[in-house]
Design an enzyme around this catalytic site. Structure first.
Site, PDB file in Angstrom:
ATOM      1  N   GLN A 158     -14.968 -13.795 -23.682  1.00 40.42           N
ATOM      2  CA  GLN A 158     -13.892 -14.538 -24.347  1.00 40.42           C
ATOM      3  C   GLN A 158     -13.024 -15.246 -23.305  1.00 40.42           C
ATOM      4  O   GLN A 158     -12.604 -14.648 -22.317  1.00 40.42           O
ATOM      5  CB  GLN A 158     -13.050 -13.581 -25.206  1.00 40.42           C
ATOM      6  CG  GLN A 158     -12.039 -14.263 -26.095  1.00 40.42           C
ATOM      7  CD  GLN A 158     -12.653 -15.150 -27.186  1.00 40.42           C
ATOM      8  OE1 GLN A 158     -13.755 -14.908 -27.654  1.00 40.42           O
ATOM      9  NE2 GLN A 158     -11.942 -16.186 -27.567  1.00 40.42           N
ATOM     10  N   LYS A 162     -14.272 -12.503 -34.957  1.00 41.77           N
ATOM     11  CA  LYS A 162     -15.712 -12.510 -34.670  1.00 41.77           C
ATOM     12  C   LYS A 162     -16.331 -11.170 -35.065  1.00 41.77           C
ATOM     13  O   LYS A 162     -17.402 -11.125 -35.668  1.00 41.77           O
ATOM     14  CB  LYS A 162     -15.956 -12.787 -33.179  1.00 41.77           C
ATOM     15  CG  LYS A 162     -15.639 -14.223 -32.776  1.00 41.77           C
ATOM     16  CD  LYS A 162     -15.721 -14.464 -31.265  1.00 41.77           C
ATOM     17  CE  LYS A 162     -15.186 -15.856 -30.931  1.00 41.77           C
ATOM     18  NZ  LYS A 162     -15.236 -16.194 -29.505  1.00 41.77           N
ATOM     19  N   ASP A 178     -22.765 -18.515 -26.473  1.00 40.13           N
ATOM     20  CA  ASP A 178     -21.657 -19.479 -26.432  1.00 40.13           C
ATOM     21  C   ASP A 178     -22.127 -20.848 -25.929  1.00 40.13           C
ATOM     22  O   ASP A 178     -21.400 -21.836 -26.034  1.00 40.13           O
ATOM     23  CB  ASP A 178     -20.547 -18.975 -25.491  1.00 40.13           C
ATOM     24  CG  ASP A 178     -19.351 -18.417 -26.248  1.00 40.13           C
ATOM     25  OD1 ASP A 178     -19.153 -18.796 -27.410  1.00 40.13           O
ATOM     26  OD2 ASP A 178     -18.612 -17.609 -25.651  1.00 40.13           O
TER      27      ASP A 178
HETATM   28  N1  GUN Z   1     -11.943 -19.211 -26.349  1.00 39.00           N
HETATM   29  C1  GUN Z   1     -11.664 -20.155 -27.286  1.00 39.00           C
HETATM   30  N2  GUN Z   1     -12.798 -20.516 -27.924  1.00 39.00           N
HETATM   31  C2  GUN Z   1     -13.803 -19.797 -27.398  1.00 39.00           C
HETATM   32  C3  GUN Z   1     -15.213 -19.742 -27.652  1.00 39.00           C
HETATM   33  O1  GUN Z   1     -15.774 -20.434 -28.493  1.00 39.00           O
HETATM   34  N3  GUN Z   1     -15.904 -18.856 -26.880  1.00 39.00           N
HETATM   35  C4  GUN Z   1     -15.299 -18.087 -25.930  1.00 39.00           C
HETATM   36  N4  GUN Z   1     -16.072 -17.266 -25.219  1.00 39.00           N
HETATM   37  N5  GUN Z   1     -14.010 -18.118 -25.664  1.00 39.00           N
HETATM   38  C5  GUN Z   1     -13.272 -18.981 -26.401  1.00 39.00           C
END
Ligand code: GUN
Length: 282
Positions: free
Chosen positions: A94, A50, A117
Site C-alpha cells: 500500500q 480491499k 497492482d
Molecule cells: N495508494 C493509493 N492507491 C493505491 C493503489 O491502487 N495501490 C497501492 N498499492 N497503493 C495505493
C-alpha cells in the site's frame, strides 16, 4: 443536473458478482497479500475496503501490517518470502510508504507474476510498448471500464489527465494512447492549465486538490472522471467541483461512488487472473 451520472458502485457490484461465480468454481481460494507500513489514515481505510471486498467475493486477503519504522531490508525480505510462497497469488504494498523507504526499490522487488497492482517496471514497460502486461494498475483499468460505457469509441478523442502519478496518471495516459486517444498529461508545473483542460473531450482529474476543476475549466459536453478523494470540512469531495460542472458536462463520476469502487473491483479481478496465471492447468 443534465450530466449523466457514471455509477462506479453499481458497475463494481456487477464485477463482484461475476468474480464470486468464477471463484466458486476454482479448487481453492485465491490469496492476496497486502503489505501496509505505518498508520497513514487514508491507507488504513483503503486497506480495510480491499479486505472487506476480497472477503465478499471469496478471496483470502492477508494483511501484513508493519510498524512505521520498519527497515527496508525487512520489507524486502517479506516480499521475497511472498514471491516464493506458492499459496500467495498476489502481492501489493500500500502506498504511500514512509519517507525512509525507497518506493521504487520495494515495488520493483515484487514478482511481475504477482504484481496485481501493475506497478512493477516489467508490467509498466510492457504496457508502454503496447504489449500485453501480466497486470494493469487497478485505478486506470477501472476508469477504462467506466469510459467504455459512456464513450465506446475512444479513437481520436482529446484526453487531458491532471496528475502524472505512478498509480494513476502515467499508466492511464499509456492505456489511452494505446486506445488511439490524443493524450495530454498535466502536472504541478503546467502553465495555463485551463487552456488545455478546455480542449478535452474527456477530462480526468487525479491530483488530490479538492474541487480544483470548475465550470470554466471544461468544454461543453465533456466527459469528466474524478479520481480525487479529499476531505473538506469533514466531507469527502473529489478534485472536480461537482455542483459547479454538473450542468455543463455530458457525463461525470460522483465522489464517493465513482472511480473508488472500481479500483477495488479491478484489484480483485487482477488477483483472480494471477491465480489462473499461476495455475495454468485450470
Ligand atoms: N495508494 C493509493 N492507491 C493505491 C493503489 O491502487 N495501490 C497501492 N498499492 N497503493 C495505493
Amino acid at each position: 443536473m443534465t450530466a449523466q451520472l457514471i455509477n462506479g458502485k453499481e458497475k463494481a457490484s456487477e464485477i463482484y458478482t461475476a468474480l464470486r461465480d468464477k471463484i466458486s468454481a476454482l479448487p481453492s481460494k485465491p490469496k492476496l497479500a497486502i503489505i501496509l507500513v505505518g498508520n497513514d489514515e487514508a491507507s488504513l481505510i483503503y486497506v480495510r475496503n480491499k479486505q472487506k471486498a476480497a472477503d465478499l467475493v471469496g478471496i483470502t486477503a492477508e494483511l501484513f501490517h508493519l510498524p512505521e519504522n520498519t527497515e527496508e531490508t525487512e520489507l524486502l525480505q517479506l516480499i521475497d518470502t511472498l514471491n516464493t510462497d506458492s499459496q500467495t497469488n498476489g502481492v501489493i504494498v500500500q502506498l504511500p510508504l514512509p519517507d525512509h523507504l525507497n518506493t521504487h526499490k520495494i515495488i520493483n522487488r515484487i514478482s511481475p507474476l504477482k504484481d496485481v497492482d501493475g506497478f512493477n517496471p516489467y508490467n509498466t514497460g510492457m504496457l508502454q510498448n503496447n504489449e500485453k502486461p501480466y497486470f494493469i494498475a487497478a485505478t486506470p483499468l477501472g476508469i477504462m471500464k467506466l469510459l467504455h460505457d459512456v464513450c465506446p469509441k475512444l479513437t481520436g478523442k482529446n484526453v487531458v489527465i491532471i496528475g502524472a502519478s505512478l498509480i494513476v496518471g502515467r499508466p492511464l495516459a499509456t492505456l489511452l494512447l494505446n486506445n488511439e486517444c490524443t493524450v495530454t498529461v498535466t502536472h504541478i508545473h503546467t502553465r495555463f492549465i485551463e487552456e488545455l483542460t478546455r480542449q478535452a473531450d474527456i477530462l480526468i482529474a487525479a491530483c488530490g486538490v479538492a474541487k480544483l476543476v470548475k465550470q470554466d475549466w471544461i468544454k461543453q459536453g465533456a466527459i469528466l472522471i474524478d479520481v480525487g478523494i479529499n476531505r473538506e470540512n469533514g466531507r469527502i469531495c473529489g478534485d472536480i467541483d461537482f455542483e459547479d460542472v454538473k450542468d455543463k458536462a455530458s457525463a461525470l463520476t460522483p465522489v464517493p461512488g465513482g472511480v473508488g469502487p472500481m479500483t477495488v473491483a479491478m484489484l480483485l479481478q487482477n488477483t483472480v487472473n494471477a491465480y489462473l496465471l499461476q495455475n495454468p492447468s485450470l
